[in-house]
Every structure is written in structure tokens, then in C-alpha cells.
Design a protein around this motif. Structure first.
Motif, PDB file in Angstrom:
ATOM      1  N   UNK A  93       8.279  18.799  -0.550  1.00 11.24           N
ATOM      2  CA  UNK A  93       8.588  17.594  -1.330  1.00 11.24           C
ATOM      3  C   UNK A  93       8.380  16.356  -0.457  1.00 11.24           C
ATOM      4  N   UNK A  94       7.629  15.401  -0.999  1.00 12.68           N
ATOM      5  CA  UNK A  94       7.355  14.155  -0.268  1.00 12.68           C
ATOM      6  C   UNK A  94       8.437  13.121  -0.539  1.00 12.68           C
ATOM      7  N   UNK A  95       8.948  12.489   0.507  1.00 12.29           N
ATOM      8  CA  UNK A  95       9.974  11.463   0.354  1.00 12.29           C
ATOM      9  C   UNK A  95       9.418  10.184  -0.265  1.00 12.29           C
ATOM     10  N   UNK A  96       8.172   9.839   0.043  1.00  9.41           N
ATOM     11  CA  UNK A  96       7.632   8.552  -0.429  1.00  9.41           C
ATOM     12  C   UNK A  96       7.360   8.558  -1.928  1.00  9.41           C
ATOM     13  N   UNK A  97       6.882   9.698  -2.476  1.00  4.08           N
ATOM     14  CA  UNK A  97       6.489   9.743  -3.884  1.00  4.08           C
ATOM     15  C   UNK A  97       7.356  10.689  -4.706  1.00  4.08           C
ATOM     16  N   UNK A  98       8.140  11.522  -4.046  1.00  2.00           N
ATOM     17  CA  UNK A  98       8.933  12.525  -4.756  1.00  2.00           C
ATOM     18  C   UNK A  98       8.108  13.714  -5.221  1.00  2.00           C
ATOM     19  N   UNK A  99       6.819  13.668  -4.941  1.00  2.00           N
ATOM     20  CA  UNK A  99       5.883  14.701  -5.392  1.00  2.00           C
ATOM     21  C   UNK A  99       6.215  16.074  -4.777  1.00  2.00           C
ATOM     22  N   UNK A 100       6.205  17.117  -5.644  1.00  2.00           N
ATOM     23  CA  UNK A 100       6.500  18.480  -5.176  1.00  2.00           C
ATOM     24  C   UNK A 100       5.244  19.310  -5.216  1.00  2.00           C
ATOM     25  N   UNK A 101       5.046  20.168  -4.215  1.00  2.00           N
ATOM     26  CA  UNK A 101       3.914  21.085  -4.304  1.00  2.00           C
ATOM     27  C   UNK A 101       4.297  22.436  -3.718  1.00  2.00           C
ATOM     28  N   UNK A 102       3.649  23.471  -4.213  1.00  2.00           N
ATOM     29  CA  UNK A 102       3.888  24.802  -3.666  1.00  2.00           C
ATOM     30  C   UNK A 102       2.866  25.056  -2.573  1.00  2.00           C
ATOM     31  N   UNK A 103       3.355  25.513  -1.417  1.00  2.00           N
ATOM     32  CA  UNK A 103       2.411  25.793  -0.331  1.00  2.00           C
ATOM     33  C   UNK A 103       2.554  27.257   0.074  1.00  2.00           C
ATOM     34  N   UNK A 104       1.425  27.851   0.372  1.00  2.00           N
ATOM     35  CA  UNK A 104       1.431  29.252   0.765  1.00  2.00           C
ATOM     36  C   UNK A 104       2.062  29.387   2.147  1.00  2.00           C
ATOM     37  N   UNK A 105       2.869  30.404   2.298  1.00  2.00           N
ATOM     38  CA  UNK A 105       3.565  30.638   3.565  1.00  2.00           C
ATOM     39  C   UNK A 105       2.604  30.635   4.750  1.00  2.00           C
ATOM     40  N   UNK A 106       1.409  31.192   4.533  1.00  2.00           N
ATOM     41  CA  UNK A 106       0.421  31.277   5.614  1.00  2.00           C
ATOM     42  C   UNK A 106       0.008  29.907   6.144  1.00  2.00           C
ATOM     43  N   UNK A 107       0.024  28.925   5.241  1.00  2.00           N
ATOM     44  CA  UNK A 107      -0.515  27.607   5.617  1.00  2.00           C
ATOM     45  C   UNK A 107       0.552  26.517   5.708  1.00  2.00           C
ATOM     46  N   UNK A 108       1.794  26.901   5.936  1.00  2.00           N
ATOM     47  CA  UNK A 108       2.870  25.910   5.959  1.00  2.00           C
ATOM     48  C   UNK A 108       2.628  24.828   7.022  1.00  2.00           C
ATOM     49  N   UNK A 109       2.249  25.262   8.221  1.00  2.00           N
ATOM     50  CA  UNK A 109       2.045  24.282   9.309  1.00  2.00           C
ATOM     51  C   UNK A 109       0.997  23.243   8.908  1.00  2.00           C
ATOM     52  N   UNK A 110      -0.117  23.764   8.376  1.00  2.00           N
ATOM     53  CA  UNK A 110      -1.212  22.885   7.990  1.00  2.00           C
ATOM     54  C   UNK A 110      -0.774  21.932   6.871  1.00  2.00           C
ATOM     55  N   UNK A 111      -0.066  22.467   5.897  1.00  2.00           N
ATOM     56  CA  UNK A 111       0.370  21.650   4.761  1.00  2.00           C
ATOM     57  C   UNK A 111       1.319  20.541   5.223  1.00  2.00           C
ATOM     58  N   UNK A 112       2.208  20.870   6.160  1.00  2.00           N
ATOM     59  CA  UNK A 112       3.142  19.860   6.666  1.00  2.00           C
ATOM     60  C   UNK A 112       2.376  18.783   7.429  1.00  2.00           C
ATOM     61  N   UNK A 113       1.449  19.227   8.287  1.00  2.00           N
ATOM     62  CA  UNK A 113       0.687  18.231   9.046  1.00  2.00           C
ATOM     63  C   UNK A 113      -0.115  17.302   8.132  1.00  2.00           C
ATOM     64  N   UNK A 114      -0.739  17.877   7.124  1.00  2.00           N
ATOM     65  CA  UNK A 114      -1.506  17.055   6.179  1.00  2.00           C
ATOM     66  C   UNK A 114      -0.583  16.108   5.411  1.00  2.00           C
ATOM     67  N   UNK A 115       0.555  16.617   5.004  1.00  2.00           N
ATOM     68  CA  UNK A 115       1.515  15.794   4.267  1.00  2.00           C
ATOM     69  C   UNK A 115       1.977  14.605   5.098  1.00  2.00           C
ATOM     70  N   UNK A 116       2.261  14.848   6.371  1.00  2.00           N
ATOM     71  CA  UNK A 116       2.711  13.761   7.253  1.00  2.00           C
ATOM     72  C   UNK A 116       1.632  12.693   7.395  1.00  2.00           C
ATOM     73  N   UNK A 117       0.393  13.138   7.577  1.00  2.00           N
ATOM     74  CA  UNK A 117      -0.714  12.181   7.740  1.00  2.00           C
ATOM     75  C   UNK A 117      -0.895  11.365   6.459  1.00  2.00           C
ATOM     76  N   UNK A 118      -0.764  12.041   5.313  1.00  2.00           N
ATOM     77  CA  UNK A 118      -0.925  11.326   4.040  1.00  2.00           C
ATOM     78  C   UNK A 118       0.170  10.276   3.843  1.00  2.00           C
ATOM     79  N   UNK A 119       1.393  10.626   4.194  1.00  2.00           N
ATOM     80  CA  UNK A 119       2.504   9.680   4.014  1.00  2.00           C
ATOM     81  C   UNK A 119       2.332   8.477   4.929  1.00  2.00           C
TER      82      UNK A 119
END
Ligand code: ZN
Length: 480
Positions: free
Chosen positions: A365-391
Motif C-alpha cells: 500500500x502506497x502512503x502518497x496515493x493509498x493505492x493497493x497492489x498485490x505483489x508476488x512473494x518472489x518479487x517483494x524486494x523488487x516491488x518495494x524498491x520500485x514503489x519507493x522510487x515511484x513515490x
């Protein structure tokens, strides 16, 4: 969710009250029993340390060396540069007693450290081979503000870094003054995701004792400008009274050219104002003390599985260099925790429950937009890093949009008045004369903020307030 935990006022209804609630409830700071002196709590201090950790190595690779100078400055020393002394006198606090005895000479609690540093520079610098010379200190400062104080934004005691440099010629000092303000713009824009205008202060607003002052200014969402860092070209104004001189290649003595520049904890207040929303703070990932919080979604039967999965993900994220916290306190509900971390502005939240484990996924869940997404357990690190860069990018582009939408470019006095009433600032042509500047301030709320480095031609060639020729474009508006 308990009422007193969350922010109870809408940001655009009462920004001042909203700001104070966020500062206190998110534990950035607290009030002390000394008016205008706040306690910087862990959440604010962690952001200050992130600014330090970004900027200190940049200064060091530029040749700046860290020192520590005393807190107290004898009056005689502070007085040597007359304009400097006159400028700071109204804000200086003095130590006059030691135990039961009156001191022979009163001692100033440093409002800034030019004078105590330059006395030493005059001892240490002898030759052109010692130059350029660059000294810095990270310290506290005391200025006895008489205006209303506000945590971080305007206080009597604050933290900053102050760098002081010595050069053999004007060119070296001019370049240094510019280098520092460009560096501060990097802190604001790259680290704090706050777009700024770089430029020069008008003469009425420059540092006491400087030839000129450069500043970066950000526009807050309530239309007020916030000065975030300043860099001063001191010319030879201090080197003469403080005897900072060197033997040049010509084997003669020369007075040196000097600069000083500072960046303070005020930026933390700017960051809160610039990015927050009705739920509280939103901290740019680059400086967030916690970048992602893991909240376990627990039901009695499966809590062991969920907690061990959360622990595993926490370690994986730590190993990827992400600042992560697992909130596994069992005395609070998940909803309470969501609120707790939202007020503090943690950029991402990762929710893991028994169903997620079964399906090998997690909810991000993103704090800036409230947007929720499902991320695969395998790619959690990548998803978090991408999310941080996007925010990080999103916060900067929101700031840019705020700046563009709330800047009025006009050569008409009526439009300037309208802009200020409409909670904007304006870019206007001005003759550059102090009397005219004061006259304009009588007619229109606010004052000159900064003369931007980027200047274009003035269409009608005239000052917005008088018939004289315009000397420059200047941002005019209200300020913190
Ligand atoms: Zn004028």
C-alpha cells in the motif's frame, strides 16, 4: 482507531493547526518549557541525520573539513564587523553571570559563528598555499526570535551546519558561493523532493555583513515561501577587521575573500508542510526513517505462520538495503497500526495475512496515493524498491506542479495583489531600489523573496511599482 492518535483537522482548512498536530502526533518534535526551543524527537532527528549523511560526504569531497567551535563569543570579538554586529544584536542572548559573579565581558551565545571562527582563521592561514581553506561545523544556534515561533520553521534554538571558506581572490569566493547554493538545491530537490527557486536576495534582505546572499526558496501549499538554505559572499568585509590574510605568490600580504553558508532543521518543517495530507506526514523515501512497514494480519489459529513469514520478509528487505520495520506488537490491531504509520508518513506498507501466504503474495500500500497492489512473494524486494522510487518521483512532480500552478508572472500591480490574495506568489519586474521595495511592501502583503538566477527580458521595461527601468524579475510573496 483512537481519535487523539489521528489528525483531527483538514490540511487546507487550517494548515497551522494541522502542522502542529502532525509535528506532535508523528513525534517529530515536542515543546520544551523554554519558549521557542523544541525537543527534536527521534522521528525528526532521523530526518536530520539523513540530511547530514547525504550532505556531509559531498562537502568533504569538496575539501571541507569538520571542526567544532565554542558556543560562547566574547562581545568584543562579535563587535569587530560593525554591520554584522548591528544586524544580529536584536537576537543575541548574552551570558552575563558565572555563579554569583558578574562577568567582566559579557559572552554571546552564538547566533552564527563567523566571528569566533575568523579569529582562528587569522592564526591558521599564512600563505596562498593554505588556500582555499574550508571549515564546517554541525551545531546548534540561538537567535532570540520575537515573532511567533513554530516548531522547525521559526524557533530560537535550532540545529544547522555552517561552512566558512577562505579564498585568495574574488573569483574563488564567487564560485564557492554558487557551489554551495547549488548543493543546497540538490538537498531540497533530490533528497527532500522539494523543487526550489535559486537566486539572490535583494540588498535589504541579505546577510548582515555580506556583499550578497544567495538562497533557495520553496513554495508551500498555503502560498507562503520558505527559505531553505543560504550562501553568503562576504567579500573582504570580515577579513579586514579579523585580519584574515595571506602571503601571495608576489610575497606580499593580501586580505582574503570569504564565504559562509548554512542549512538548518527548518527544512524538516518544510518537508512536513510540502508533502503531507489530511492523514498526516508523507516522508520522501530518500529520507524516511522507515521506508516500509510490515503489518501482519493475524487471526488466532495461523498467527505463528504469519509472524514467521513477516520475519523472513523483513530480513530479505533488510538485506536489500531497505529501511524496514516489522510491527509485530500484539497489543494493537492492524487498523490501529495502519493509522500509526500513516500519521508518520512511512512511504509503503506491506500487509501479510494467512491468505497471502497460501497464495504466495503480499499486499503493498502506497502512503502518497493509498493505492493497493498485490505483489508476488518472489518479487517483494523488487516491488518495494520500485514503489519507493515511484513515490520519490511523484512527490517531486506534485511539488513542481504546485510551484507552476501557484506562480503568477505579471507586470501589473493589480495582478500582483490578486495573486497574493489568492495564496500564490508572483514573479514581477522591479527597479531594485530599496525605497521602492519598501513602498511596494506597504501596498502589497509580503515582500521580495528571491531574484532568480534565470532572468528573461521584461516586456514593458518598467518596475511594477514606479516609473524607473526594471533591474530584474523578483519573486514577491508572503513567507514563513
Ligand atoms: Zn521601482
Amino acid at each position: 482507531m483512537s481519535e487523539d492518535l489521528g489528525i483531527t483537522v483538514k490540511r487546507d482548512k487550517d494548515m497551522s493547526e494541522w502542522y502542529q498536530q502532525v509535528v506532535l502526533k508523528a513525534e517529530f518534535a515536542d515543546y520544551s518549557s523554554v519558549k521557542g526551543s523544541i525537543v527534536i524527537r527521534y522521528w525528526g532527528q532521523a530526518i536530520w541525520e539523513a540530511i547530514h549523511d547525504f550532505w556531509d560526504p559531498i562537502m568533504k569531497s569538496h575539501g571541507v573539513k569538520n571542526h567544532y567551535f565554542p558556543l560562547l563569543i566574547p562581545e568584543g570579538l562579535l563587535k569587530k564587523e560593525a554591520k554584522h554586529f548591528e544586524g544580529f544584536t536584536p537576537e543575541v542572548a548574552w551570558v552575563t553571570m558565572a555563579g554569583k559573579n558578574q562577568l567582566e565581558e559579557r559572552l554571546a551565545v552564538r547566533p552564527t559563528s563567523e566571528t569566533i571562527m575568523y579569529e582562528m582563521f587569522s592564526k591558521w592561514i599564512k600563505s596562498h598555499r593554505d588556500l582555499p581553506f574550508r571549515a564546517n561545523q554541525w551545531c546548534n544556534i540561538l537567535r532570540w526570535e520575537t515573532k511567533m515561533t513554530k516548531p522547525f520553521l521559526r524557533g530560537r534554538e535550532f540545529l544547522w551546519h555552517e561552512a566558512h571558506t577562505v579564498h585568495k581572490d574574488k573569483k574563488g569566493a564567487d564560485e564557492e558561493t554558487k557551489w554551495a547554493i547549488d548543493g543546497y538545491a540538490r538537498i531540497a530537490e533530490e533528497l527532500l523532493a522539494m523543487p526550489v527557486i535559486r537566486g539572490r536576495k535583494t540588498d535589504s534582505d541579505k546577510f548582515a555583513g555580506a556583499d550578497y546572499t544567495y538562497a533557495i526558496e520553496a513554495l508551500m501549499p498555503d502560498g507562503k515561501a520558505l527559505q531553505m538554505g543560504t550562501s553568503h559572499m562576504l567579500g573582504q568585509n570580515f577579513s579586514k577587521p579579523y585580519d584574515v590574510k595571506f602571503v601571495g605568490v608576489d610575497e606580499k600580504w593580501h586580505h582574503a575573500w570569504q564565504t559562509s553558508w548554512g542549512f538548518s532543521t527548518r527544512a524538516i518543517g518544510g518537508l512536513i508542510l510540502a508533502h503531507g495530507d489530511n492523514k498526516g506526514a508523507i516522508i520522501p523515501p530518500s529520507v524516511a526513517p522507515v521506508q516500509v512497514v510490515i503489518v501482519p494480519i493475524i487471526f488466532k489459529k495461523t498467527d505463528e505462520d504469519v509472524l514467521s513469514k513477516c520475519k523472513e520478509v523483513e530480513i530479505r528487505l533488510q538485506n536489500s538495503g531497505i529501511r524496514v520495520e516489522l510491527d509485530d506488537r500484539d497489543e494493537y490491531t492492524a487498523g490501529w497500526k495502519f493509522n500509526h504509520w500513516e500519521v508518520r508518513g512511512v512511504p509503503l506498507r506491506l500487509e501479510i495475512g494467512p491468505r497471502d501466504i497460501k497464495e504466495k503474495k503480499a499486499v503493498l500500500v502506497r502512503r502518497d496515493s493509498g493505492e493497493k497492489s498485490e505483489v508476488s512473494d518472489m518479487y517483494v524486494e523488487q516491488a518495494v524498491q520500485e514503489g519507493l522510487a515511484e513515490i520519490q518521483a511523484e512527490l517531486f512532480s506534485r511539488g513542481k506542479k504546485n510551484l507552476e500552478e501557484n506562480t503568477v508572472v505579471t507586470e501589473s500591480l493589480e495582478d500582483l495583489k490578486k495573486a497574493i490574495k489568492g495564496k500564490k506568489w508572483a514573479r514581477v519586474p522591479h527597479c531594485g531600489e530599496e525605497a521602492c521595495e519598501n513602498a511596494l511592501a506597504e501596498k502589497v502583503e509580503g515582500g521580495p523573496r528571491v531574484i532568480p538566477f534565470e532572468q528573461e527580458a521584461v516586456h514593458n521595461n518598467k518596475c511594477i511599482n514606479c516609473d524607473k527601468k526594471a533591474a530584474y524579475w523578483v519573486y514577491w510573496g508572503r513567507s514563513y
